[in-house]
Design a protein around this motif. Sequence first.
Motif, mmCIF file in Angstrom:
data_model
loop_
_atom_site.group_PDB
_atom_site.id
_atom_site.type_symbol
_atom_site.label_atom_id
_atom_site.label_comp_id
_atom_site.label_asym_id
_atom_site.label_seq_id
_atom_site.Cartn_x
_atom_site.Cartn_y
_atom_site.Cartn_z
ATOM 1 N N SER A 1 -0.849 -11.027 6.652
ATOM 2 C CA SER A 1 -0.494 -11.991 7.701
ATOM 3 C C SER A 1 -1.298 -11.730 8.961
ATOM 4 N N THR A 2 -1.781 -10.503 9.100
ATOM 5 C CA THR A 2 -2.637 -10.109 10.216
ATOM 6 C C THR A 2 -3.483 -8.933 9.757
ATOM 7 N N MET A 3 -4.606 -8.735 10.412
ATOM 8 C CA MET A 3 -5.464 -7.587 10.119
ATOM 9 C C MET A 3 -5.447 -6.595 11.275
ATOM 10 N N LYS A 4 -4.392 -6.673 12.085
ATOM 11 C CA LYS A 4 -4.230 -5.750 13.204
ATOM 12 C C LYS A 4 -2.864 -5.079 13.124
ATOM 13 N N LYS A 5 -2.778 -3.871 13.666
ATOM 14 C CA LYS A 5 -1.488 -3.175 13.722
ATOM 15 C C LYS A 5 -1.438 -2.313 14.977
ATOM 16 N N PHE A 6 -0.230 -2.084 15.453
ATOM 17 C CA PHE A 6 -0.019 -1.167 16.570
ATOM 18 C C PHE A 6 0.243 0.212 15.977
ATOM 19 N N ASP A 7 -0.565 1.186 16.357
ATOM 20 C CA ASP A 7 -0.485 2.510 15.740
ATOM 21 C C ASP A 7 0.291 3.524 16.579
ATOM 22 N N GLY A 8 1.065 3.033 17.539
ATOM 23 C CA GLY A 8 1.808 3.915 18.426
ATOM 24 C C GLY A 8 1.118 4.138 19.746
ATOM 25 N N VAL A 9 -0.176 3.809 19.777
ATOM 26 C CA VAL A 9 -0.972 3.968 21.002
ATOM 27 C C VAL A 9 -1.568 2.641 21.427
ATOM 28 N N GLU A 10 -2.157 1.925 20.480
ATOM 29 C CA GLU A 10 -2.847 0.681 20.803
ATOM 30 C C GLU A 10 -2.799 -0.283 19.619
ATOM 31 N N MET A 11 -3.051 -1.546 19.911
ATOM 32 C CA MET A 11 -3.215 -2.543 18.868
ATOM 33 C C MET A 11 -4.663 -2.487 18.401
ATOM 34 N N ARG A 12 -4.873 -2.302 17.110
ATOM 35 C CA ARG A 12 -6.229 -2.115 16.593
ATOM 36 C C ARG A 12 -6.392 -2.807 15.248
ATOM 37 N N ASP A 13 -7.652 -2.989 14.822
ATOM 38 C CA ASP A 13 -7.936 -3.504 13.493
ATOM 39 C C ASP A 13 -7.534 -2.485 12.434
ATOM 40 N N LEU A 14 -7.168 -2.971 11.275
ATOM 41 C CA LEU A 14 -6.910 -2.073 10.156
ATOM 42 C C LEU A 14 -8.194 -1.339 9.774
ATOM 43 N N THR A 15 -8.057 -0.097 9.377
ATOM 44 C CA THR A 15 -9.220 0.672 8.935
ATOM 45 C C THR A 15 -9.589 0.279 7.505
ATOM 46 N N ILE A 16 -10.779 0.662 7.108
ATOM 47 C CA ILE A 16 -11.222 0.391 5.736
ATOM 48 C C ILE A 16 -10.255 1.006 4.732
ATOM 49 N N SER A 17 -9.860 2.233 4.972
ATOM 50 C CA SER A 17 -8.951 2.918 4.044
ATOM 51 C C SER A 17 -7.609 2.207 3.957
ATOM 52 N N GLU A 18 -7.087 1.747 5.093
ATOM 53 C CA GLU A 18 -5.804 1.050 5.097
ATOM 54 C C GLU A 18 -5.885 -0.257 4.321
ATOM 55 N N VAL A 19 -6.964 -1.018 4.524
ATOM 56 C CA VAL A 19 -7.130 -2.287 3.812
ATOM 57 C C VAL A 19 -7.185 -2.054 2.309
ATOM 58 N N LYS A 20 -7.959 -1.054 1.899
ATOM 59 C CA LYS A 20 -8.094 -0.779 0.465
ATOM 60 C C LYS A 20 -6.785 -0.293 -0.152
ATOM 61 N N GLN A 21 -6.072 0.550 0.569
ATOM 62 C CA GLN A 21 -4.826 1.098 0.048
ATOM 63 C C GLN A 21 -3.803 -0.005 -0.176
ATOM 64 N N ILE A 22 -3.713 -0.929 0.779
ATOM 65 C CA ILE A 22 -2.737 -2.016 0.669
ATOM 66 C C ILE A 22 -3.186 -3.057 -0.346
ATOM 67 N N ALA A 23 -4.431 -3.505 -0.240
ATOM 68 C CA ALA A 23 -4.941 -4.545 -1.144
ATOM 69 C C ALA A 23 -4.885 -4.099 -2.595
ATOM 70 N N GLY A 24 -5.106 -2.800 -2.817
ATOM 71 C CA GLY A 24 -5.136 -2.282 -4.180
ATOM 72 C C GLY A 24 -3.813 -2.331 -4.905
ATOM 73 N N ARG A 25 -2.728 -2.658 -4.208
ATOM 74 C CA ARG A 25 -1.423 -2.734 -4.859
ATOM 75 C C ARG A 25 -1.264 -3.996 -5.700
ATOM 76 N N ALA A 26 -2.163 -4.946 -5.533
ATOM 77 C CA ALA A 26 -2.095 -6.179 -6.334
ATOM 78 C C ALA A 26 -2.654 -5.926 -7.735
ATOM 79 N N GLY A 27 -2.031 -6.536 -8.728
ATOM 80 C CA GLY A 27 -2.552 -6.448 -10.096
ATOM 81 C C GLY A 27 -2.471 -5.061 -10.688
ATOM 82 N N ARG A 28 -1.328 -4.403 -10.544
ATOM 83 C CA ARG A 28 -1.176 -3.053 -11.091
ATOM 84 C C ARG A 28 -1.367 -3.072 -12.603
ATOM 85 N N TYR A 29 -2.103 -2.087 -13.103
ATOM 86 C CA TYR A 29 -2.372 -1.990 -14.537
ATOM 87 C C TYR A 29 -1.063 -1.892 -15.318
#
Length: 519
Positions: A317-345
């Motif tokens: 729904s968004t590619m930004k998150k508040f990390d406790g300090v600032e509102m920032r873009d999702l990191t590469i690792s965060e995007v991959k970790q979340i996106a990878g949950r689709a289509g579980r083997y």
Amino acid sequence: MAAFLLRHRKVSTLGVSGILKDKLEPCRLHVALRLGALAGACNLSREYSTSYDNRANKFDFLDLTCPHAWYPVARRKNRKIFLHVGPTNSGKTYQALKQLESSPSGVYCGPLRLLAWEVAKRLNKAKVPCDLITGQEREEVDGAKHKAVTVEMADVTSSYSCAVVDEIQMLGCTTRGFSFTRALLGISADELHLCGDPAAVPLIQEILKPTGDDVHVQYYERLSPLVPSQKSLGSFKNIQTGDCVVTFSRREIYKLKGQIERGGKHLCSVVYGSLPPETRTRQATMFNDASSEFDVLVASDAIGMGLNLNISRIIFSTMKKFDGVEMRDLTISEVKQIAGRAGRYGSDFPVGEVTCLHADDLPLLHSSLKSPSPILECAGLFPTFDLIFMYSRLHPKKGLYRIMEHFLENAKLSENYFIADCEEMLKVAAVVDVLPISLHDKYLFIISPVDMRDEISSQGLTQFAQNYAQKGIVRLKEIFTPGTLQVPKTESALKELESIHKVLGSLCMVKFPFGGFIS
């Protein structure tokens, strides 16, 4: 407590130094100082208590450059390290767990209570007796030689045939990374299997060089396709069964749930970090059940690990998150970790899809999925109690807050490590410093995972510590009145209920490894 530990000490500092002399000669001093138990620290403090100058000249308590030498039991083994690395849904953890299951003894260390619970359930179902040990619970099984634990509960004084540490890339986490570093360096196992992101490989190889461990790396590929969509969702009218909408605050989760359900076609389960693990599991079960009416999931990044979910499509729904300090873009690792949950083997959706609600977020999604995760550069460290105790002997008039503050500001580190973010710990230290309890008990309080920014959590810890200082034991009814809770009807009431559950669970975490505070 110090006297009890002293009476039960089984390994002398001389014996440990002798064992490690040939293997770790450059770090003998570190071995003598960092045995990980109060008794060893007491022995050393008495031996070198003639004068401040004498102690300061002999030992540099601020030198943290050889943390591998803090763990003598692990250093006595020639460990074989197996790195299982690859994307989400690649089978890396599955392979490691197969080895654990076939070993005569072992331990699984995971980042979440849910993961430890799943592994214990799996092993016991396979007729491999397995204990479950987390901050909130200890379930012992007769005859068990296997354990499934949260990583903070890892025992670095026992030996195993096989150990598995899951999500090992979290050693780079600013708050919890030190627990993964401790597991990496300290678990004594013939085979140590590490599962996680390939970005952690170079750092782990560098960290393990002084140990003499034999390191092998196995790379894995994703088992099922993950297809990034070229089109955004655009509208919740386009939601389908099996979709998971991801956002990053409780308020947004319930807002989006309401919007989707008002369309009249779908009911939504919800999963987010502040929900108690049992509630998260029930919500996930409803979503996974094909016969359930709850066919859509609205979740935070808490789905990134710890739950097996039958997700067809991830929708950011968004590619930004508040990390406790600032509102920032999702990191590469965060995007991959979340996106990878689709289509579980093995799930109902053999092909995973990922998209965004808004078209202007698609470029960041696509670029993140195409890019390798940034290589980890440093692992977290936090001083063991024996280090803090020894250092406190040099500053007998200072409280724990000042001791910690000065220690952390002046600690010497190698380039492979950083000191964990201790802001919350220092806040707790300021609370317990005024109480008539031992330094050891104060240390237990500061390492309990209490969010001092949350008013209920802060009040709960303060009351808990005060009651413990007065009576030596805390009865649950003294910090919480049974029968006063009601089903929440507003967002603020829900937040309050979650905070109460969290603080009670967090304070239980000081219970098991050190004998117990709660009655």
